[in-house]
Motif scaffolding. Structure first.
Motif, PDB file in Angstrom:
ATOM      1  N   ILE A  73      -9.459 -13.043   6.666  1.00 60.68           N
ATOM      2  CA  ILE A  73      -8.391 -12.173   7.162  1.00 60.68           C
ATOM      3  C   ILE A  73      -8.205 -10.982   6.231  1.00 60.68           C
ATOM      4  O   ILE A  73      -8.111  -9.834   6.674  1.00 60.68           O
ATOM      5  N   GLN A  74      -8.161 -11.235   4.925  1.00 59.72           N
ATOM      6  CA  GLN A  74      -8.004 -10.150   3.961  1.00 59.72           C
ATOM      7  C   GLN A  74      -9.149  -9.150   4.087  1.00 59.72           C
ATOM      8  O   GLN A  74      -8.917  -7.924   4.058  1.00 59.72           O
ATOM      9  N   GLU A  75     -10.371  -9.629   4.215  1.00 60.60           N
ATOM     10  CA  GLU A  75     -11.519  -8.732   4.324  1.00 60.60           C
ATOM     11  C   GLU A  75     -11.449  -7.888   5.591  1.00 60.60           C
ATOM     12  O   GLU A  75     -11.699  -6.683   5.561  1.00 60.60           O
ATOM     13  N   LEU A  76     -11.079  -8.505   6.690  1.00 63.80           N
ATOM     14  CA  LEU A  76     -10.971  -7.779   7.954  1.00 63.80           C
ATOM     15  C   LEU A  76      -9.906  -6.687   7.864  1.00 63.80           C
ATOM     16  O   LEU A  76     -10.156  -5.524   8.183  1.00 63.80           O
ATOM     17  N   VAL A  77      -8.711  -7.043   7.392  1.00 65.53           N
ATOM     18  CA  VAL A  77      -7.597  -6.091   7.309  1.00 65.53           C
ATOM     19  C   VAL A  77      -7.914  -4.985   6.309  1.00 65.53           C
ATOM     20  O   VAL A  77      -7.730  -3.796   6.596  1.00 65.53           O
ATOM     21  N   THR A  78      -8.419  -5.347   5.135  1.00 71.93           N
ATOM     22  CA  THR A  78      -8.739  -4.360   4.106  1.00 71.93           C
ATOM     23  C   THR A  78      -9.769  -3.361   4.605  1.00 71.93           C
ATOM     24  O   THR A  78      -9.576  -2.140   4.481  1.00 71.93           O
ATOM     25  N   GLY A  79     -10.851  -3.851   5.185  1.00 67.97           N
ATOM     26  CA  GLY A  79     -11.919  -2.970   5.653  1.00 67.97           C
ATOM     27  C   GLY A  79     -11.450  -1.973   6.693  1.00 67.97           C
ATOM     28  O   GLY A  79     -11.725  -0.775   6.602  1.00 67.97           O
ATOM     29  N   PRO A 133       3.670   5.391   6.260  1.00 64.62           N
ATOM     30  CA  PRO A 133       3.309   3.997   6.524  1.00 64.62           C
ATOM     31  C   PRO A 133       3.410   3.608   7.994  1.00 64.62           C
ATOM     32  O   PRO A 133       2.583   2.845   8.493  1.00 64.62           O
ATOM     33  N   GLY A 134       4.402   4.130   8.701  1.00 64.41           N
ATOM     34  CA  GLY A 134       4.541   3.811  10.123  1.00 64.41           C
ATOM     35  C   GLY A 134       3.355   4.282  10.938  1.00 64.41           C
ATOM     36  O   GLY A 134       2.904   3.598  11.863  1.00 64.41           O
ATOM     37  N   ARG A 135       2.842   5.449  10.602  1.00 61.95           N
ATOM     38  CA  ARG A 135       1.678   5.978  11.314  1.00 61.95           C
ATOM     39  C   ARG A 135       0.463   5.083  11.105  1.00 61.95           C
ATOM     40  O   ARG A 135      -0.270   4.780  12.049  1.00 61.95           O
ATOM     41  N   TYR A 136       0.239   4.647   9.867  1.00 58.83           N
ATOM     42  CA  TYR A 136      -0.900   3.763   9.599  1.00 58.83           C
ATOM     43  C   TYR A 136      -0.722   2.409  10.266  1.00 58.83           C
ATOM     44  O   TYR A 136      -1.683   1.830  10.777  1.00 58.83           O
ATOM     45  N   LEU A 137       0.492   1.885  10.283  1.00 57.67           N
ATOM     46  CA  LEU A 137       0.754   0.614  10.940  1.00 57.67           C
ATOM     47  C   LEU A 137       0.387   0.697  12.423  1.00 57.67           C
ATOM     48  O   LEU A 137      -0.334  -0.153  12.945  1.00 57.67           O
ATOM     49  N   VAL A 138       0.864   1.725  13.096  1.00 60.41           N
ATOM     50  CA  VAL A 138       0.587   1.881  14.528  1.00 60.41           C
ATOM     51  C   VAL A 138      -0.903   2.076  14.776  1.00 60.41           C
ATOM     52  O   VAL A 138      -1.490   1.420  15.655  1.00 60.41           O
ATOM     53  N   ARG A 139      -1.560   2.949  13.994  1.00 62.39           N
ATOM     54  CA  ARG A 139      -2.998   3.187  14.182  1.00 62.39           C
ATOM     55  C   ARG A 139      -3.807   1.919  13.954  1.00 62.39           C
ATOM     56  O   ARG A 139      -4.727   1.606  14.707  1.00 62.39           O
ATOM     57  N   PHE A 140      -3.455   1.174  12.893  1.00 58.41           N
ATOM     58  CA  PHE A 140      -4.172  -0.051  12.591  1.00 58.41           C
ATOM     59  C   PHE A 140      -4.014  -1.071  13.727  1.00 58.41           C
ATOM     60  O   PHE A 140      -4.976  -1.673  14.180  1.00 58.41           O
ATOM     61  N   CYS A 141      -2.789  -1.258  14.202  1.00 52.63           N
ATOM     62  CA  CYS A 141      -2.544  -2.234  15.264  1.00 52.63           C
ATOM     63  C   CYS A 141      -3.192  -1.810  16.583  1.00 52.63           C
ATOM     64  O   CYS A 141      -3.727  -2.657  17.313  1.00 52.63           O
ATOM     65  N   GLN A 142      -3.176  -0.517  16.891  1.00 55.46           N
ATOM     66  CA  GLN A 142      -3.869  -0.049  18.091  1.00 55.46           C
ATOM     67  C   GLN A 142      -5.357  -0.342  17.984  1.00 55.46           C
ATOM     68  O   GLN A 142      -5.974  -0.819  18.941  1.00 55.46           O
ATOM     69  N   VAL A 154       0.848  -1.191   0.000  1.00 57.11           N
ATOM     70  CA  VAL A 154       0.000   0.000   0.000  1.00 57.11           C
ATOM     71  C   VAL A 154       0.882   1.238   0.000  1.00 57.11           C
ATOM     72  O   VAL A 154       1.614   1.487   0.969  1.00 57.11           O
ATOM     73  N   ALA A 155       0.810   2.005  -1.078  1.00 58.52           N
ATOM     74  CA  ALA A 155       1.586   3.250  -1.168  1.00 58.52           C
ATOM     75  C   ALA A 155       0.939   4.303  -0.283  1.00 58.52           C
ATOM     76  O   ALA A 155      -0.243   4.609  -0.431  1.00 58.52           O
ATOM     77  N   VAL A 156       1.717   4.843   0.642  1.00 54.50           N
ATOM     78  CA  VAL A 156       1.206   5.853   1.572  1.00 54.50           C
ATOM     79  C   VAL A 156       2.392   6.675   2.083  1.00 54.50           C
ATOM     80  O   VAL A 156       3.501   6.154   2.236  1.00 54.50           O
ATOM     81  N   ASN A 157       2.163   7.966   2.320  1.00 57.38           N
ATOM     82  CA  ASN A 157       3.246   8.859   2.753  1.00 57.38           C
ATOM     83  C   ASN A 157       3.777   8.535   4.142  1.00 57.38           C
ATOM     84  O   ASN A 157       4.952   8.746   4.406  1.00 57.38           O
ATOM     85  N   LEU A 180      -9.450   3.530   8.068  1.00 58.48           N
ATOM     86  CA  LEU A 180      -8.495   4.442   8.710  1.00 58.48           C
ATOM     87  C   LEU A 180      -7.878   5.418   7.708  1.00 58.48           C
ATOM     88  O   LEU A 180      -7.560   6.546   8.056  1.00 58.48           O
ATOM     89  N   GLY A 181      -7.688   4.983   6.463  1.00 64.43           N
ATOM     90  CA  GLY A 181      -7.041   5.820   5.463  1.00 64.43           C
ATOM     91  C   GLY A 181      -7.977   6.384   4.417  1.00 64.43           C
ATOM     92  O   GLY A 181      -7.536   6.762   3.328  1.00 64.43           O
ATOM     93  N   HIS A 182      -9.271   6.488   4.730  1.00 65.79           N
ATOM     94  CA  HIS A 182     -10.233   6.942   3.712  1.00 65.79           C
ATOM     95  C   HIS A 182      -9.957   8.361   3.232  1.00 65.79           C
ATOM     96  O   HIS A 182     -10.111   8.655   2.056  1.00 65.79           O
ATOM     97  N   ARG A 183      -9.507   9.251   4.088  1.00 61.60           N
ATOM     98  CA  ARG A 183      -9.230  10.635   3.671  1.00 61.60           C
ATOM     99  C   ARG A 183      -8.061  10.704   2.695  1.00 61.60           C
ATOM    100  O   ARG A 183      -8.026  11.560   1.818  1.00 61.60           O
ATOM    101  N   ALA A 184      -7.105   9.801   2.848  1.00 61.64           N
ATOM    102  CA  ALA A 184      -5.934   9.775   1.969  1.00 61.64           C
ATOM    103  C   ALA A 184      -6.181   8.930   0.722  1.00 61.64           C
ATOM    104  O   ALA A 184      -5.305   8.810  -0.122  1.00 61.64           O
ATOM    105  N   GLY A 185      -7.376   8.330   0.621  1.00 60.43           N
ATOM    106  CA  GLY A 185      -7.690   7.491  -0.525  1.00 60.43           C
ATOM    107  C   GLY A 185      -6.920   6.178  -0.516  1.00 60.43           C
ATOM    108  O   GLY A 185      -6.676   5.581  -1.565  1.00 60.43           O
ATOM    109  N   LEU A 186      -6.573   5.705   0.658  1.00 56.84           N
ATOM    110  CA  LEU A 186      -5.807   4.475   0.799  1.00 56.84           C
ATOM    111  C   LEU A 186      -6.623   3.276   0.296  1.00 56.84           C
ATOM    112  O   LEU A 186      -7.786   3.120   0.649  1.00 56.84           O
TER     113      LEU A 186
END
Length: 120
Positions: A94-100, A18-27, A13-16, A105-111
């Motif tokens: 698993i893919q559906e859960l993670v993707t959703g 990535p560490g921030r999204y990883l932490v937010r997703f895991c939290q 996933v291309a994102v400016n 979380l990244g809807h504003r960035a168009g992730l």
């Protein structure tokens, strides 16, 4: 007895940030493992996979779920995801859960998350 290899899919996933999204997703995922505050929506093959454990730091994360796992790695400009499951149904769940959750979380960035199957 024949041993079968796990079913695997990866996404980059291309994102400016990535560490921030990883932490937010895991939290967020770690909170999903607690008491449910809402009814889970239907997932492929039944309910969402049960979450057993979540670990993370700024560059790597891991979700252990019933029947599989998902690992995350934040590299320069990309969040790498790897989903593994015992069978096709588990992998799809698993893919559906993670993707959703990640796309929410990244809807504003168009992730967007696009999975590719790994040969196995």
């Amino acid at each position: 007895m024949t041993e079968t290899s796990p079913k695997t899919a990866v996404a980059r996933v291309a994102v400016n940030t990535p560490g921030r999204y990883l932490v937010r997703f895991c939290q967020h995922a770690s909170q999903m493992g607690g008491p449910m505050r809402h009814r889970p929506r239907a997932h492929a093959g039944g309910g969402p996979p049960g979450l057993r454990d979540v670990t993370w730091d700024e560059t790597d994360g891991s979700l252990t779920l019933d029947g599989g796992r998902c690992t995350l790695h934040a590299g320069p400009g990309v969040l790498e995801l790897r989903a593994e499951a015992d069978d096709e149904d588990g992998l799809a769940r698993i893919q559906e859960l993670v993707t959703g959750r990640l796309e929410k979380l990244g809807h504003r960035a168009g992730l967007t998350v696009n999975w590719q199957r790994e040969p196995g």
